[in-house]
Design an enzyme around this catalytic site. Structure first.
Site, PDB file in Angstrom:
ATOM      1  N   ARG A   8       0.848  -1.187   0.000  1.00 41.55           N
ATOM      2  CA  ARG A   8       0.000   0.000   0.000  1.00 41.55           C
ATOM      3  C   ARG A   8       0.886   1.239   0.000  1.00 41.55           C
ATOM      4  O   ARG A   8       1.975   1.248   0.585  1.00 41.55           O
ATOM      5  CB  ARG A   8      -0.922   0.016   1.239  1.00 41.55           C
ATOM      6  CG  ARG A   8      -2.040  -1.011   1.210  1.00 41.55           C
ATOM      7  CD  ARG A   8      -3.088  -0.654   0.172  1.00 41.55           C
ATOM      8  NE  ARG A   8      -4.234  -1.563   0.166  1.00 41.55           N
ATOM      9  CZ  ARG A   8      -4.356  -2.631  -0.606  1.00 41.55           C
ATOM     10  NH1 ARG A   8      -3.361  -2.952  -1.423  1.00 41.55           N
ATOM     11  NH2 ARG A   8      -5.430  -3.382  -0.568  1.00 41.55           N
TER      12      ARG A   8
ATOM     13  N   ASP B 143       4.288   0.325  -7.218  1.00 36.33           N
ATOM     14  CA  ASP B 143       2.990   0.046  -7.846  1.00 36.33           C
ATOM     15  C   ASP B 143       1.854   0.728  -7.089  1.00 36.33           C
ATOM     16  O   ASP B 143       0.723   0.760  -7.570  1.00 36.33           O
ATOM     17  CB  ASP B 143       2.755  -1.465  -7.894  1.00 36.33           C
ATOM     18  CG  ASP B 143       1.541  -1.843  -8.726  1.00 36.33           C
ATOM     19  OD1 ASP B 143       1.430  -1.341  -9.867  1.00 36.33           O
ATOM     20  OD2 ASP B 143       0.699  -2.625  -8.237  1.00 36.33           O
TER      21      ASP B 143
ATOM     22  N   GLU C 285      -3.728   8.066  -5.183  1.00 40.87           N
ATOM     23  CA  GLU C 285      -3.998   7.344  -6.436  1.00 40.87           C
ATOM     24  C   GLU C 285      -5.336   7.808  -7.002  1.00 40.87           C
ATOM     25  O   GLU C 285      -6.301   7.946  -6.242  1.00 40.87           O
ATOM     26  CB  GLU C 285      -4.022   5.832  -6.185  1.00 40.87           C
ATOM     27  CG  GLU C 285      -2.682   5.271  -5.749  1.00 40.87           C
ATOM     28  CD  GLU C 285      -2.714   3.760  -5.540  1.00 40.87           C
ATOM     29  OE1 GLU C 285      -3.754   3.115  -5.852  1.00 40.87           O
ATOM     30  OE2 GLU C 285      -1.713   3.219  -5.051  1.00 40.87           O
TER      31      GLU C 285
ATOM     32  N   HIS D  38      -0.828   0.753  -9.924  1.00 44.98           N
ATOM     33  CA  HIS D  38      -1.521  -0.222  -9.077  1.00 44.98           C
ATOM     34  C   HIS D  38      -2.022  -1.393  -9.936  1.00 44.98           C
ATOM     35  O   HIS D  38      -3.183  -1.783  -9.885  1.00 44.98           O
ATOM     36  CB  HIS D  38      -2.694   0.430  -8.331  1.00 44.98           C
ATOM     37  CG  HIS D  38      -3.020  -0.262  -7.042  1.00 44.98           C
ATOM     38  ND1 HIS D  38      -3.376   0.412  -5.904  1.00 44.98           N
ATOM     39  CD2 HIS D  38      -3.043  -1.583  -6.706  1.00 44.98           C
ATOM     40  CE1 HIS D  38      -3.620  -0.447  -4.916  1.00 44.98           C
ATOM     41  NE2 HIS D  38      -3.417  -1.659  -5.384  1.00 44.98           N
TER      42      HIS D  38
ATOM     43  N   SER E 157       0.054  -4.403 -10.574  1.00 40.81           N
ATOM     44  CA  SER E 157       0.889  -5.604 -10.468  1.00 40.81           C
ATOM     45  C   SER E 157       0.065  -6.883 -10.417  1.00 40.81           C
ATOM     46  O   SER E 157       0.597  -7.975 -10.603  1.00 40.81           O
ATOM     47  CB  SER E 157       1.785  -5.524  -9.232  1.00 40.81           C
ATOM     48  OG  SER E 157       1.012  -5.418  -8.048  1.00 40.81           O
TER      49      SER E 157
END
Length: 328
Positions: free
Chosen positions: A239, A263, A268, A287, A289
């Protein structure tokens, strides 16, 4: 016994579901908001769904009010989710007595591949070799082998174990960081968060794969980066809140770490003006992966496998602690 599923996931598994649980009444929440059972309209007053599947479809345009229904349902006893981590505060209504919540391990192989491929591409001198090629220079480059490296994996759940399996296949030494210091078959050594000041200086690859909670928020702070081995690689697939982003920027300036593969981020989607995009030592992915082509199919299989266990009254896979739900 009733289950409530959205139309899209129901269509994907309807035949397998009927064979597995022929006596289960599967009510379907249709895209128009109506309910159906066996293709016929179903009276909402009769909805007493015990089983729920919080797939990714629930948060798209066709998800309707599926999640609000689940959050307020007095009849729900088990929900399978599509998420590896449930720390987002929106999930807090699920942390209640009488409701078993299982998270997803479907994305673990894809995320483990993402981590391993990025780490290997940074450990091997690909950029230096490419520079010699562009210069038409016949110059051999000696490289450190993966078997000489030590990987520190912070968080050793489904994702952490999948990463360890791949790293060890290349001969890397793996240290797992988790709550319990008890031995773990896929790790050469096991430690806890309290040991990080001693373990970080020895690690060539540091992977953040833990949940976000009060204990781990801003875990990677100035002290964390100061303890890292110069030249090490940081990979965060956990996170964004695990990392103090200003401290990371300062650490990159002195090669602690030398590279960061990120990632996830505090904000976000990542704003276009964020410094990460253009930093020469940072790799940014959105985000994503978990976006392996087989992740969805594994999620469907996990729901069906856990459903079979639930119906037999046996322990299910990936039961989530109530304390970890909505804790971010």
């Amino acid at each position: 016994m009733q289950a409530l599923l959205l139309r899209a996931p129901y269509d994907r598994i309807s035949e397998r579901l009927a064979a597995l649980a022929p006596a289960l009444d599967v009510v379907v929440l249709e895209p128009d908001g109506g309910l159906t059972l066996n293709g016929a309209a179903f009276d909402p007053a009769g909805l007493k769904a015990e089983i729920w599947w919080l797939s990714l479809d629930a948060f798209g345009k066709r998800g309707g009010d599926y999640f609000p229904r689940l959050a307020g349902s007095p009849d729900a006893r088990w929900v399978q989710t599509a998420f590896a981590g449930l720390d987002n505060p929106m999930f807090k209504p699920l942390a209640r007595e009488g409701l078993t919540v299982t998270n997803s391990s479907a994305q673990a192989p894809a995320i483990a591949e993402y981590v391993t491929i990025h780490a290997l591409s940074l450990l091997h001198p690909i950029a230096e070799q490419a520079a010699h090629q562009r210069a038409h220079a016949w110059t051999p480059v000696t490289f450190r082998e993966v078997g000489q490296t030590r990987w520190l994996i912070v968080g050793f759940g489904n994702i952490g174990r999948e990463i360890a399996q791949r790293a060890r296949a290349f001969g890397a030494q793996v240290e797992a960081v988790r709550r319990s210091p008890a031995a773990e078959g896929l790790a050469d050594t096991v430690s806890t968060l309290a040991d990080l000041p001693q373990t970080l200086p020895e690690a060539d690859v540091v992977v953040l794969a833990c949940a976000l909670n009060d204990e781990t928020r801003n875990l990677a702070d100035a002290a964390f980066f100061a303890a890292m081995k110069p030249g090490a690689i940081l990979i965060n697939i956990g996170r964004g809140g695990l990392v103090d982003e200003d401290a990371l920027r300062a650490g990159l300036d002195r090669d602690q770490p030398a590279h960061a593969v990120l990632d996830v981020f505090q904000t976000e989607p990542l704003p276009a003006e964020a410094w990460f995009w253009d930093h020469p030592k940072v790799r940014v992915t959105p985000h994503a992966s978990n976006r392996g082509e087989l992740t969805g199919a594994r999620g469907d299989e996990l729901f069906l496998a856990n459903l079979a266990l639930y119906l037999r009254g046996e322990p299910m896979r990936n039961v989530t602690r109530a304390a970890d739900i909505g804790a971010g």
